[in-house]
Design an enzyme around this catalytic site. Structure first.
Site, PDB file in Angstrom:
ATOM      1  N   ASP A 275      38.171  44.254 -73.883  1.00 32.00           N
ATOM      2  CA  ASP A 275      37.789  45.253 -74.890  1.00 32.00           C
ATOM      3  C   ASP A 275      38.186  44.751 -76.271  1.00 32.00           C
ATOM      4  OD1 ASP A 275      37.129  47.432 -76.380  1.00 32.00           O
ATOM      5  OD2 ASP A 275      38.705  48.749 -75.590  1.00 32.00           O
ATOM      6  N   LYS A 282      38.704  45.610 -82.945  1.00 31.99           N
ATOM      7  CA  LYS A 282      40.122  45.938 -82.989  1.00 31.99           C
ATOM      8  C   LYS A 282      40.862  44.956 -83.884  1.00 31.99           C
ATOM      9  CE  LYS A 282      40.582  47.793 -78.253  1.00 31.99           C
ATOM     10  NZ  LYS A 282      41.087  49.130 -78.622  1.00 31.99           N
ATOM     11  N   ASP A 293      41.999  45.969 -69.627  1.00 34.71           N
ATOM     12  CA  ASP A 293      41.236  47.210 -69.757  1.00 34.71           C
ATOM     13  C   ASP A 293      40.323  47.451 -68.548  1.00 34.71           C
ATOM     14  OD1 ASP A 293      40.945  49.454 -71.383  1.00 34.71           O
ATOM     15  OD2 ASP A 293      39.204  48.652 -72.435  1.00 34.71           O
ATOM     16  N   ARG A 356      34.689  55.712 -72.138  1.00 33.77           N
ATOM     17  CA  ARG A 356      34.062  56.995 -71.790  1.00 33.77           C
ATOM     18  C   ARG A 356      32.564  56.835 -71.585  1.00 33.77           C
ATOM     19  NH1 ARG A 356      36.392  59.583 -77.245  1.00 33.77           N
ATOM     20  NH2 ARG A 356      38.043  58.161 -76.618  1.00 33.77           N
TER      21      ARG A 356
HETATM   22  N1  BES Z   1      40.969  50.349 -74.069  1.00 32.27           N
HETATM   23  C1  BES Z   1      41.255  51.167 -75.190  1.00 32.27           C
HETATM   24  C2  BES Z   1      42.469  52.069 -74.996  1.00 32.27           C
HETATM   25  C3  BES Z   1      43.799  51.384 -74.894  1.00 32.27           C
HETATM   26  C4  BES Z   1      44.577  51.225 -76.017  1.00 32.27           C
HETATM   27  C5  BES Z   1      44.293  50.970 -73.674  1.00 32.27           C
HETATM   28  C6  BES Z   1      45.818  50.628 -75.911  1.00 32.27           C
HETATM   29  C7  BES Z   1      45.522  50.370 -73.579  1.00 32.27           C
HETATM   30  C8  BES Z   1      46.294  50.196 -74.694  1.00 32.27           C
HETATM   31  C9  BES Z   1      40.069  52.086 -75.483  1.00 32.27           C
HETATM   32  O1  BES Z   1      38.822  51.587 -75.151  1.00 32.27           O
HETATM   33  C10 BES Z   1      40.066  52.341 -76.944  1.00 32.27           C
HETATM   34  O2  BES Z   1      39.819  51.423 -77.673  1.00 32.27           O
HETATM   35  N2  BES Z   1      40.328  53.578 -77.326  1.00 32.27           N
HETATM   36  C11 BES Z   1      40.356  53.950 -78.688  1.00 32.27           C
HETATM   37  C12 BES Z   1      39.526  55.205 -78.818  1.00 32.27           C
HETATM   38  C13 BES Z   1      39.218  55.573 -80.239  1.00 32.27           C
HETATM   39  C14 BES Z   1      38.282  54.568 -80.844  1.00 32.27           C
HETATM   40  C15 BES Z   1      38.603  56.940 -80.229  1.00 32.27           C
HETATM   41  C16 BES Z   1      41.794  54.214 -79.078  1.00 32.27           C
HETATM   42  O3  BES Z   1      42.547  54.730 -78.267  1.00 32.27           O
HETATM   43  O4  BES Z   1      42.167  53.854 -80.197  1.00 32.27           O
HETATM   44 ZN    ZN Z   2      38.783  50.177 -73.677  1.00 29.34          ZN
HETATM   45 MN    MN Z   3      38.001  50.420 -76.709  1.00 25.57          MN
END
Ligand code: BES
Ligand code: ZN
Ligand code: MN
Length: 504
Positions: A275, A282, A293, A356
């Site tokens: 991811d 990111k 992930d 999601r």
């Molecule tokens: N895979 C990430 C969530 C994650 C973050 C898992 C840190 C493990 C450690 C997920 O896909 C993500 O990027 N979520 C975002 C959502 C946001 C963009 C609404 C997040 O949590 O920042």
């Molecule tokens: Zn993710």
């Molecule tokens: Mn993500």
């Protein structure tokens, strides 16, 4: 690893190491006094020297004196009233991990009076200790190197020492624990593997090999068929990578068959092999962790495998949407509008909220395959880790009765969940001018909104387990290395086995 249950006194058991859990402040009475006497008072001396203090899972190794074992290993179990199933698993792991780098072929563990502190008694303790020892063997440092010297020992024999117990019953329980521990380790190993190693296609290949080995049916949906099925969210996330997406579907039992609890249970696991965030990329810090992930996918693949070993033929589905979330010329862009399998349109305003999207289509597909009950497991939000840390998984579900079933399975498995609310007022924050809804709202309450989004894709009882905080440890503990923890594997297995008509 051979398993043995013996009803002898601990000092009569030959093994390389005899492990002894100590409940509460070390008090040298009863069996412990006798053990201490036979090691020449060394256990009491080490304790007054300051070993075995404070926390649980603190360990000390002593010479064996008059014991038949080669060495004595004492481990603190904490105060009696705080001992839980999880603590028992972790005692097993802590013992095994304390022996890392040592040559140990046979390990004996005295069950002591742990059975008095756990409902289910000595048999449950035998299961959980055996599971813990097996989980303690997991060492991610050995995945890509064969010169690593610090791995916990590969045991030839585990001996559970339970004077006065029903040895046959304990042995059966311990065998179950070994299989559940091996399943957790299967999930952990897959989850820890790098993204240049485990692409969606490779993950599908691993699932195929497991299906063949354990008699599961498998269907891997490739992009062309996903287009026909209308999986617009899944395809949009997968589009950015040269490694094409795969929707992995594993099944045990006959097509459409219900389990003994009258359910057709589907386990859905997020399989983002990497991811990067996609176009909503990111920051660089800790981005390498995003190879993990895919942990939800690895967990459901392992769980159905474990169920196949413990209760072959139990009706069960495991669905793992596997993708790589990458920026590229074919990536979804913020503002892209896609249509989900259930016909709902989604405005992708943040490509990093990709889990999601793929889960929504996977949940719809599970229902199309006849699922009557859904549980999804996903490293979905950073927010859950900030809220609950790495010891407690955040969970959502509806209706409450189904949530309670899953929570009860979690209790049996010795895993911790905290139910979070689906706050209706926040749903309007996902409203979109262009589509039925967006994939993210404002950051406030983002954890709740992630569940409200997923809920749009369930028409049957559904529970969502957000393991983003608990899926892996960034630092090692006495009971686990840094890396994948295997969290929720045991819960899913317990949940599925509640629908088994017979167990092996
Ligand atoms: N895979 C990430 C969530 C994650 C973050 C898992 C840190 C493990 C450690 C997920 O896909 C993500 O990027 N979520 C975002 C959502 C946001 C963009 C609404 C997040 O949590 O920042
Ligand atoms: Zn993710
Ligand atoms: Mn993500």
């Amino acid at each position: 690893m051979q398993l043995r249950v013996v009803t002898d006194q601990p000092w009569d058991v030959p093994a390389d190491v005899l492990a002894v859990p100590i409940v509460g402040e070390p008090k040298f009475d009863g069996v412990l006094a006798e053990l201490d006497k036979r090691v020449g008072g060394e256990l009491a001396a080490l304790t007054s020297f300051g070993e075995l203090k404070g926390d649980r899972y603190s360990t000390v190794v002593a010479a064996a004196g008059e014991l038949r074992a080669g060495r004595l290993l004492a481990v603190t179990a904490g105060e009696a009233e705080t001992i839980s199933r999880q603590v028992v698993v972790r005692i097993g792991s802590a013992v095994e991990r304390r022996l890392a780098g040592r040559t140990v072929r046979s390990l004996a563990i005295w069950i002591g009076d742990l059975g008095a502190h756990v409902d289910g008694g000595a048999a449950v303790v035998a299961e959980l200790l055996a599971r813990g020892v097996v989980e303690g063997e997991f060492e991610p440092a050995t995945i890509y190197r064969d010169d690593y010297k610090g791995a916990p020992p590969a045991l030839e024999e585990l001996i559970l020492v339970a004077p006065g117990a029903d040895a046959a019953a304990l042995r059966r329980a311990a065998e179950r624990g070994v299989i559940i521990g091996e399943g957790a380790n299967l999930a952990r190993r897959l989850a820890n593997r790098a993204a240049n190693d485990v692409t969606p296609e490779v993950l599908a290949g691993e699932a195929r090999a497991l299906a063949e080995r354990y008699g599961l049916s498998i269907d891997v949906v490739e992009p062309a068929r996903a287009v026909e099925l209308g999986m617009g969210m899944f395809l949009a996330v997968g589009a950015g990578s040269d490694n094409p997406p795969r929707m992995i579907v594993l099944r045990s039992g006959a097509e459409g068959e219900k389990d003994a609890a009258g359910r057709r249970l589907a386990l859905v696991g997020k399989g983002v092999c990497f991811d990067s965030g996609g176009i909503s990329i990111k920051p660089a810090a800790a981005m390498e962790e995003m190879k993990m992930d895919k942990t939800g996918a690895c967990t459901v693949i392992a769980a159905i495998t474990t169920v196949a070993r413990l209760a072959p033929g139990t009706p069960l589905l495991a669905i793992a949407p596997a993708v790589e979330n990458m920026p590229g010329p074919h990536s979804a862009r913020p503002g892209d509008i896609v249509k989900a399998m259930n016909g709902k349109t989604v405005d992708i305003i943040n490509t990093d909220a990709e889990g999601r999207l793929i889960l929504g289509d996977a949940m719809c597909y599970a229902e199309k395959l006849g699922a009557t009950h859904l549980v999804d497991v996903a490293t979905l939000t950073g927010a859950v880790g900030r809220a609950l840390g790495d010891q407690m998984t955040g969970a959502f579900g509806t209706p409450q009765a189904w949530y309670d079933d899953v929570a009860a399975a979690g209790e049996r498995a010795g895993e911790r969940y905290w139910q979070l609310p689906m706050i209706e007022e926040y749903r309007k924050d996902l409203d979109s001018f262009y589509a039925d809804f967006t994939n993210t709202g404002s950051a406030e309450g983002g954890l709740v909104k992630s569940a409200l989004f997923l809920r749009e894709f369930a028409t049957v009882p559904w529970v969502h387990l957000d393991i983003a905080g608990t899926a892996y440890f960034s630092k090692k503990t006495p009971y686990a290395p840094a890396g994948a923890t295997g969290v929720s594997h045991a819960t899913l297995v317990e949940l599925a086995l509640a629908g088994a008509s017979k167990t092996a």
